[in-house]
Design a protein around this motif. Structure first.
Motif, PDB file in Angstrom:
ATOM      1  N   TYR A  33       5.765  -0.496  -9.446  1.00 28.49           N
ATOM      2  CA  TYR A  33       4.831   0.457  -8.848  1.00 28.49           C
ATOM      3  C   TYR A  33       5.568   1.772  -8.557  1.00 28.49           C
ATOM      4  O   TYR A  33       6.722   1.765  -8.117  1.00 28.49           O
ATOM      5  CB  TYR A  33       4.290  -0.072  -7.522  1.00 28.49           C
ATOM      6  N   TYR A  35       4.891   5.028  -6.009  1.00 28.37           N
ATOM      7  CA  TYR A  35       4.090   5.549  -4.909  1.00 28.37           C
ATOM      8  C   TYR A  35       4.540   6.975  -4.592  1.00 28.37           C
ATOM      9  O   TYR A  35       5.712   7.318  -4.718  1.00 28.37           O
ATOM     10  CB  TYR A  35       4.276   4.708  -3.638  1.00 28.37           C
ATOM     11  N   GLY A  42       1.034   7.607   4.761  1.00 30.15           N
ATOM     12  CA  GLY A  42       1.516   6.385   4.148  1.00 30.15           C
ATOM     13  C   GLY A  42       1.625   6.550   2.648  1.00 30.15           C
ATOM     14  O   GLY A  42       1.066   7.488   2.071  1.00 30.15           O
ATOM     15  N   PRO A  43       2.350   5.678   1.985  1.00 32.15           N
ATOM     16  CA  PRO A  43       2.485   5.767   0.528  1.00 32.15           C
ATOM     17  C   PRO A  43       1.141   5.612  -0.175  1.00 32.15           C
ATOM     18  O   PRO A  43       0.280   4.859   0.279  1.00 32.15           O
ATOM     19  CB  PRO A  43       3.409   4.590   0.191  1.00 32.15           C
ATOM     20  N   LEU A  45      -0.430   4.812  -4.046  1.00 37.37           N
ATOM     21  CA  LEU A  45      -0.062   4.336  -5.380  1.00 37.37           C
ATOM     22  C   LEU A  45      -0.398   5.371  -6.441  1.00 37.37           C
ATOM     23  O   LEU A  45      -1.515   5.887  -6.491  1.00 37.37           O
ATOM     24  CB  LEU A  45      -0.803   3.032  -5.704  1.00 37.37           C
ATOM     25  N   GLN A  48       0.802   1.574 -11.633  1.00 39.05           N
ATOM     26  CA  GLN A  48       1.295   0.197 -11.593  1.00 39.05           C
ATOM     27  C   GLN A  48       1.478  -0.303 -13.018  1.00 39.05           C
ATOM     28  O   GLN A  48       0.570  -0.183 -13.853  1.00 39.05           O
ATOM     29  CB  GLN A  48       0.312  -0.706 -10.844  1.00 39.05           C
ATOM     30  N   GLY A  99      -0.206  -9.812  -9.052  1.00 36.14           N
ATOM     31  CA  GLY A  99      -1.012 -10.476  -8.033  1.00 36.14           C
ATOM     32  C   GLY A  99      -0.678  -9.996  -6.644  1.00 36.14           C
ATOM     33  O   GLY A  99       0.468  -9.726  -6.329  1.00 36.14           O
ATOM     34  N   ARG A 100      -1.663  -9.915  -5.831  1.00 38.13           N
ATOM     35  CA  ARG A 100      -1.466  -9.398  -4.484  1.00 38.13           C
ATOM     36  C   ARG A 100      -0.772 -10.394  -3.589  1.00 38.13           C
ATOM     37  O   ARG A 100      -0.396 -10.078  -2.486  1.00 38.13           O
ATOM     38  CB  ARG A 100      -2.822  -9.001  -3.906  1.00 38.13           C
ATOM     39  N   GLN A 104       5.846  -6.815  -2.314  1.00 38.79           N
ATOM     40  CA  GLN A 104       6.437  -5.689  -3.021  1.00 38.79           C
ATOM     41  C   GLN A 104       7.734  -5.281  -2.318  1.00 38.79           C
ATOM     42  O   GLN A 104       7.767  -5.143  -1.100  1.00 38.79           O
ATOM     43  CB  GLN A 104       5.467  -4.515  -3.060  1.00 38.79           C
TER      44      GLN A 104
ATOM     45  N   ASN B  31     -11.320 -12.267   0.588  1.00 34.34           N
ATOM     46  CA  ASN B  31     -10.000 -12.834   0.347  1.00 34.34           C
ATOM     47  C   ASN B  31      -9.006 -11.705   0.110  1.00 34.34           C
ATOM     48  O   ASN B  31      -9.097 -10.989  -0.892  1.00 34.34           O
ATOM     49  CB  ASN B  31     -10.038 -13.772  -0.872  1.00 34.34           C
ATOM     50  N   TYR B  33      -4.926  -9.848   1.657  1.00 33.98           N
ATOM     51  CA  TYR B  33      -3.665 -10.005   2.376  1.00 33.98           C
ATOM     52  C   TYR B  33      -3.408  -8.755   3.194  1.00 33.98           C
ATOM     53  O   TYR B  33      -3.788  -7.649   2.797  1.00 33.98           O
ATOM     54  CB  TYR B  33      -2.507 -10.217   1.388  1.00 33.98           C
ATOM     55  N   PHE B  35      -0.277  -6.665   5.494  1.00 36.33           N
ATOM     56  CA  PHE B  35       1.170  -6.552   5.612  1.00 36.33           C
ATOM     57  C   PHE B  35       1.535  -5.529   6.688  1.00 36.33           C
ATOM     58  O   PHE B  35       0.808  -4.559   6.914  1.00 36.33           O
ATOM     59  CB  PHE B  35       1.788  -6.076   4.289  1.00 36.33           C
ATOM     60  N   TYR B  37       4.895  -3.146   7.134  1.00 38.64           N
ATOM     61  CA  TYR B  37       6.157  -2.700   6.578  1.00 38.64           C
ATOM     62  C   TYR B  37       6.842  -1.787   7.594  1.00 38.64           C
ATOM     63  O   TYR B  37       6.202  -1.035   8.319  1.00 38.64           O
ATOM     64  CB  TYR B  37       5.946  -1.917   5.272  1.00 38.64           C
ATOM     65  N   ARG B  50       3.590 -10.751   6.819  1.00 38.66           N
ATOM     66  CA  ARG B  50       2.383 -10.740   6.023  1.00 38.66           C
ATOM     67  C   ARG B  50       1.436 -11.820   6.503  1.00 38.66           C
ATOM     68  O   ARG B  50       1.855 -12.832   7.073  1.00 38.66           O
ATOM     69  CB  ARG B  50       2.694 -10.939   4.546  1.00 38.66           C
ATOM     70  N   GLY B  97      -8.363  -7.276  -3.948  1.00 41.17           N
ATOM     71  CA  GLY B  97      -8.517  -7.743  -5.322  1.00 41.17           C
ATOM     72  C   GLY B  97      -7.944  -6.821  -6.365  1.00 41.17           C
ATOM     73  O   GLY B  97      -7.610  -7.256  -7.465  1.00 41.17           O
ATOM     74  N   GLU B  99      -5.120  -5.469  -6.312  1.00 44.09           N
ATOM     75  CA  GLU B  99      -3.681  -5.716  -6.310  1.00 44.09           C
ATOM     76  C   GLU B  99      -2.853  -4.604  -5.713  1.00 44.09           C
ATOM     77  O   GLU B  99      -1.736  -4.846  -5.262  1.00 44.09           O
ATOM     78  CB  GLU B  99      -3.174  -6.019  -7.732  1.00 44.09           C
ATOM     79  N   LYS B 100      -3.318  -3.390  -5.728  1.00 41.98           N
ATOM     80  CA  LYS B 100      -2.504  -2.329  -5.141  1.00 41.98           C
ATOM     81  C   LYS B 100      -2.586  -2.411  -3.630  1.00 41.98           C
ATOM     82  O   LYS B 100      -3.523  -2.965  -3.059  1.00 41.98           O
ATOM     83  CB  LYS B 100      -2.981  -0.965  -5.615  1.00 41.98           C
ATOM     84  N   LEU B 101      -1.581  -1.868  -2.970  1.00 40.90           N
ATOM     85  CA  LEU B 101      -1.565  -1.818  -1.521  1.00 40.90           C
ATOM     86  C   LEU B 101      -2.158  -0.495  -1.048  1.00 40.90           C
ATOM     87  O   LEU B 101      -1.856   0.565  -1.600  1.00 40.90           O
ATOM     88  CB  LEU B 101      -0.138  -1.953  -0.998  1.00 40.90           C
ATOM     89  N   PHE B 103      -2.171   1.783   2.279  1.00 41.84           N
ATOM     90  CA  PHE B 103      -1.403   1.936   3.504  1.00 41.84           C
ATOM     91  C   PHE B 103      -2.125   2.793   4.533  1.00 41.84           C
ATOM     92  O   PHE B 103      -2.887   3.707   4.180  1.00 41.84           O
ATOM     93  CB  PHE B 103      -0.050   2.611   3.206  1.00 41.84           C
TER      94      PHE B 103
END
Lengths: 115, 113
Positions: A33, A35, A42-43, A45, A48, A99-100, A104, B31, B33, B35, B37, B50, B97, B99-101, B103
């Motif tokens: 990735y 960023y 914040g970062p 993206l 990817q 996949g999440r 990272q 569904n 996640y 985090f 940081y 996480r 879903g 996949e990227k984060l 922030f």
């Protein structure tokens, strides 16, 4: 285990010049990735990669930014020509699989100042 | 689109005390996640903790724990026995879903001796 490597750490250029950043992910990590982190935010993206293919580049300003990941390992991010608003820290991250679920891991970043 | 909000731009705490950093998020996904940081002045982003949204139990990692309230879309970080080395920017991030984060803007935490 070596972490994510980035170079250079700092770069100062004038607007309209070109610049390139390099990233070497953690060995074996398939996903990479890039960023952009503007001061005080914040970062965000930019792009990817999964191996050497692009998964998401929806927020990459394609008129001036380009990125490649040859052979699915190292990656280079280029800006041509740079604008003042490109001043930011550019972070590279990698994860072990698409996949999440996967954490990272980030490199130290490249701080770019455009004058 | 998902959004992540950290309402505390700066916080400070005395060494050995406890501090809680707030984070709220907005999503229509079920569904995902979450985090936290940490980014010290050296700029290396490090994963603190996480949480998987399907797990009801709050995650803990040594002195770090979260309070995950799924219905309220809240994900706060508690740091117990604060240490000088905890001084850093803390970012809350959402992984859905796509996949990227995504922030938040971060909270600057200063631990005072």
């Amino acid at each position: 285990e070596a972490g994510v490597a980035q170079s250079p750490r700092y770069k100062i250029i004038e607007k309209r010049q070109s610049v390139a950043f390099w990233c070497n992910p953690i060995s074996g990590h398939a996903t990479l990735y890039w960023y952009q982190q503007i001061l005080g935010q914040g970062p965000k993206l930019l792009i990817q990669f999964q191996n050497n293919g692009v998964v998401d580049d929806s927020q990459l300003p394609k008129d001036r930014f380009s990125a490649e990941r040859l052979k699915g390992v190292d990656s280079t991010l280029k800006i041509q020509p740079a604008k003042l608003e490109d001043s930011a820290v550019y972070l590279c991250a990698s994860s072990s699989n698409r996949g999440r679920k996967e954490t990272q891991y980030f490199g130290p970043g490249t701080r770019l100042l455009v004058l | 689109a998902q959004t992540v909000t950290q309402s505390q731009p700066e916080m400070s705490v005395q060494e050995a005390e406890t501090v809680t950093l707030s984070c709220t998020y907005d999503t229509s996904e079920s569904n995902y996640y979450l985090f936290w940081y940490k980014q010290p002045p050296s700029r290396q982003m490090i994963l603190v903790i996480r949480q998987e949204a399907y797990k009801q139990q709050n995650a803990t990692e040594n002195r770090f724990s979260v309070n995950f309230q799924k219905a309220a879309k809240s994900f706060s970080l508690k740091i117990s026995d604060s240490q000088l080395g905890d001084t850093a920017m803390y970012f809350c991030a959402f992984g859905g879903g796509s996949e990227k984060l995504v922030f938040g803007k971060g909270t600057k935490l200063t631990v005072n001796p």
